[in-house]
Write a protein that holds these residues in place. Structure first.
Motif, PDB file in Angstrom:
ATOM      1  N   ARG A  57      17.375   6.752 -48.174  1.00  0.00           N
ATOM      2  CA  ARG A  57      16.326   5.933 -47.588  1.00  0.00           C
ATOM      3  C   ARG A  57      16.402   4.495 -48.114  1.00  0.00           C
ATOM      4  O   ARG A  57      16.316   3.532 -47.348  1.00  0.00           O
ATOM      5  CB  ARG A  57      14.948   6.517 -47.927  1.00  0.00           C
ATOM      6  CG  ARG A  57      13.808   5.745 -47.267  1.00  0.00           C
ATOM      7  CD  ARG A  57      12.450   6.195 -47.795  1.00  0.00           C
ATOM      8  NE  ARG A  57      12.251   5.874 -49.204  1.00  0.00           N
ATOM      9  CZ  ARG A  57      11.961   4.660 -49.678  1.00  0.00           C
ATOM     10  NH1 ARG A  57      11.872   3.625 -48.860  1.00  0.00           N
ATOM     11  NH2 ARG A  57      11.778   4.457 -50.976  1.00  0.00           N
ATOM     12  N   ARG A  77      19.484   2.716 -46.652  1.00  0.00           N
ATOM     13  CA  ARG A  77      19.253   2.396 -45.233  1.00  0.00           C
ATOM     14  C   ARG A  77      18.319   1.191 -45.101  1.00  0.00           C
ATOM     15  O   ARG A  77      18.551   0.294 -44.290  1.00  0.00           O
ATOM     16  CB  ARG A  77      18.668   3.603 -44.507  1.00  0.00           C
ATOM     17  CG  ARG A  77      18.518   3.376 -43.012  1.00  0.00           C
ATOM     18  CD  ARG A  77      18.000   4.609 -42.273  1.00  0.00           C
ATOM     19  NE  ARG A  77      18.938   5.702 -42.401  1.00  0.00           N
ATOM     20  CZ  ARG A  77      18.631   6.914 -42.893  1.00  0.00           C
ATOM     21  NH1 ARG A  77      17.409   7.162 -43.302  1.00  0.00           N
ATOM     22  NH2 ARG A  77      19.537   7.859 -42.969  1.00  0.00           N
ATOM     23  N   GLU A  78      17.260   1.169 -45.906  1.00  0.00           N
ATOM     24  CA  GLU A  78      16.319   0.054 -45.878  1.00  0.00           C
ATOM     25  C   GLU A  78      17.007  -1.258 -46.283  1.00  0.00           C
ATOM     26  O   GLU A  78      16.806  -2.298 -45.647  1.00  0.00           O
ATOM     27  CB  GLU A  78      15.163   0.342 -46.838  1.00  0.00           C
ATOM     28  CG  GLU A  78      14.058  -0.663 -46.814  1.00  0.00           C
ATOM     29  CD  GLU A  78      12.934  -0.264 -47.752  1.00  0.00           C
ATOM     30  OE1 GLU A  78      12.585  -1.090 -48.611  1.00  0.00           O
ATOM     31  OE2 GLU A  78      12.420   0.861 -47.612  1.00  0.00           O
ATOM     32  N   TYR A  79      17.829  -1.206 -47.320  1.00  0.00           N
ATOM     33  CA  TYR A  79      18.580  -2.384 -47.766  1.00  0.00           C
ATOM     34  C   TYR A  79      19.503  -2.873 -46.648  1.00  0.00           C
ATOM     35  O   TYR A  79      19.553  -4.071 -46.346  1.00  0.00           O
ATOM     36  CB  TYR A  79      19.397  -2.037 -49.015  1.00  0.00           C
ATOM     37  CG  TYR A  79      20.429  -3.068 -49.397  1.00  0.00           C
ATOM     38  CD1 TYR A  79      20.080  -4.200 -50.114  1.00  0.00           C
ATOM     39  CD2 TYR A  79      21.762  -2.919 -49.027  1.00  0.00           C
ATOM     40  CE1 TYR A  79      21.017  -5.154 -50.460  1.00  0.00           C
ATOM     41  CE2 TYR A  79      22.710  -3.862 -49.364  1.00  0.00           C
ATOM     42  CZ  TYR A  79      22.329  -4.974 -50.081  1.00  0.00           C
ATOM     43  OH  TYR A  79      23.271  -5.907 -50.414  1.00  0.00           O
ATOM     44  N   THR A  80      20.207  -1.962 -46.019  1.00  0.00           N
ATOM     45  CA  THR A  80      21.150  -2.313 -44.953  1.00  0.00           C
ATOM     46  C   THR A  80      20.425  -2.954 -43.773  1.00  0.00           C
ATOM     47  O   THR A  80      20.891  -3.949 -43.215  1.00  0.00           O
ATOM     48  CB  THR A  80      21.925  -1.062 -44.493  1.00  0.00           C
ATOM     49  OG1 THR A  80      22.561  -0.480 -45.608  1.00  0.00           O
ATOM     50  CG2 THR A  80      22.962  -1.403 -43.448  1.00  0.00           C
ATOM     51  N   GLU A  81      19.289  -2.392 -43.399  1.00  0.00           N
ATOM     52  CA  GLU A  81      18.535  -2.961 -42.287  1.00  0.00           C
ATOM     53  C   GLU A  81      18.013  -4.358 -42.624  1.00  0.00           C
ATOM     54  O   GLU A  81      18.068  -5.262 -41.782  1.00  0.00           O
ATOM     55  CB  GLU A  81      17.375  -2.034 -41.919  1.00  0.00           C
ATOM     56  CG  GLU A  81      17.816  -0.749 -41.249  1.00  0.00           C
ATOM     57  CD  GLU A  81      16.685   0.251 -41.077  1.00  0.00           C
ATOM     58  OE1 GLU A  81      15.533  -0.048 -41.480  1.00  0.00           O
ATOM     59  OE2 GLU A  81      16.949   1.337 -40.542  1.00  0.00           O
ATOM     60  N   ASP A  82      17.514  -4.530 -43.846  1.00  0.00           N
ATOM     61  CA  ASP A  82      17.020  -5.849 -44.260  1.00  0.00           C
ATOM     62  C   ASP A  82      18.135  -6.891 -44.245  1.00  0.00           C
ATOM     63  O   ASP A  82      17.951  -8.010 -43.756  1.00  0.00           O
ATOM     64  CB  ASP A  82      16.407  -5.785 -45.660  1.00  0.00           C
ATOM     65  CG  ASP A  82      15.097  -5.013 -45.693  1.00  0.00           C
ATOM     66  OD1 ASP A  82      14.528  -4.762 -44.605  1.00  0.00           O
ATOM     67  OD2 ASP A  82      14.657  -4.652 -46.803  1.00  0.00           O
ATOM     68  N   SER A 120      20.990  -6.748 -42.530  1.00  0.00           N
ATOM     69  CA  SER A 120      21.435  -6.964 -41.149  1.00  0.00           C
ATOM     70  C   SER A 120      20.502  -7.911 -40.409  1.00  0.00           C
ATOM     71  O   SER A 120      20.958  -8.812 -39.694  1.00  0.00           O
ATOM     72  CB  SER A 120      21.519  -5.633 -40.400  1.00  0.00           C
ATOM     73  OG  SER A 120      22.498  -4.816 -40.955  1.00  0.00           O
ATOM     74  N   GLU A 121      19.196  -7.704 -40.560  1.00  0.00           N
ATOM     75  CA  GLU A 121      18.233  -8.574 -39.886  1.00  0.00           C
ATOM     76  C   GLU A 121      18.325 -10.010 -40.397  1.00  0.00           C
ATOM     77  O   GLU A 121      18.276 -10.963 -39.608  1.00  0.00           O
ATOM     78  CB  GLU A 121      16.823  -8.038 -40.096  1.00  0.00           C
ATOM     79  CG  GLU A 121      16.525  -6.779 -39.331  1.00  0.00           C
ATOM     80  CD  GLU A 121      15.166  -6.183 -39.698  1.00  0.00           C
ATOM     81  OE1 GLU A 121      14.389  -6.856 -40.419  1.00  0.00           O
ATOM     82  OE2 GLU A 121      14.897  -5.063 -39.263  1.00  0.00           O
ATOM     83  N   GLU A 164      21.588 -11.623 -39.096  1.00  0.00           N
ATOM     84  CA  GLU A 164      21.471 -11.928 -37.673  1.00  0.00           C
ATOM     85  C   GLU A 164      20.578 -13.156 -37.458  1.00  0.00           C
ATOM     86  O   GLU A 164      20.887 -14.021 -36.638  1.00  0.00           O
ATOM     87  CB  GLU A 164      20.885 -10.724 -36.934  1.00  0.00           C
ATOM     88  CG  GLU A 164      20.890 -10.894 -35.435  1.00  0.00           C
ATOM     89  CD  GLU A 164      20.494  -9.620 -34.717  1.00  0.00           C
ATOM     90  OE1 GLU A 164      19.850  -9.742 -33.656  1.00  0.00           O
ATOM     91  OE2 GLU A 164      20.818  -8.528 -35.196  1.00  0.00           O
ATOM     92  N   GLY A 197      27.787  -3.754 -35.761  1.00  0.00           N
ATOM     93  CA  GLY A 197      27.246  -4.336 -36.975  1.00  0.00           C
ATOM     94  C   GLY A 197      27.654  -5.776 -37.214  1.00  0.00           C
ATOM     95  O   GLY A 197      27.436  -6.308 -38.290  1.00  0.00           O
ATOM     96  N   GLY A 229      18.629  -9.050 -48.519  1.00  0.00           N
ATOM     97  CA  GLY A 229      18.008  -9.430 -47.260  1.00  0.00           C
ATOM     98  C   GLY A 229      17.143 -10.661 -47.384  1.00  0.00           C
ATOM     99  O   GLY A 229      16.710 -11.218 -46.388  1.00  0.00           O
TER     100      GLY A 229
END
Length: 128
Positions: free
Chosen positions: A15, A18-23, A25-26, A29, A67, A126
């Protein structure tokens, strides 16, 4: 000490990653979008303006896949003319038309620090 099962530990690690990766990535971007907007604004200012239509035709297209955050700046109306103006071209009856670089200088000016910004985003999880 608290008792925690191996499955709970694995789920928590998953978890958090995944949270680190999403932060990240956002944030990447968002940063790529900001740089693309700056390049677009610079191109609109520095593009040749005999009538003004050419400079207004530049657009940013989002091409994210796998990605990768990618933005393409192109001229929607006069896409065939960009390389002729950017690099110059041969005249019909001999000689050359002088190049008017406008796209590459804008990219070089604004995108130079992008890799450092992305590294900083990754290191800060992030954050900028």
């Amino acid at each position: 000490m608290a008792d925690i099962s191996l499955d709970q530990l694995a789920a928590e690690i998953t978890r958090v990653v995944r949270e680190y990766t999403e932060d990240v990535s956002e944030a990447v971007e968002k940063k790529v979008g900001e740089v693309a907007d700056k390049v677009l604004a610079e191109v609109a200012v520095s593009a040749p303006k005999r009538t003004g239509g050419y400079a207004q035709g530049f657009k940013v297209t989002k091409q994210d896949s796998g990605g990768k955050a990618r933005r393409v700046i192109w001229n929607k109306k006069d896409y065939r003319r960009v390389h002729l103006l950017e690099f110059g071209h041969a005249k019909r009856n001999g000689g050359r038309v002088q190049a008017i670089p406008h796209l590459r200088p804008a990219y070089d000016k604004h995108a130079d620090g992008l890799t450092d910004d992305i590294k900083r985003i990754i290191q800060n999880g992030g954050g900028t």
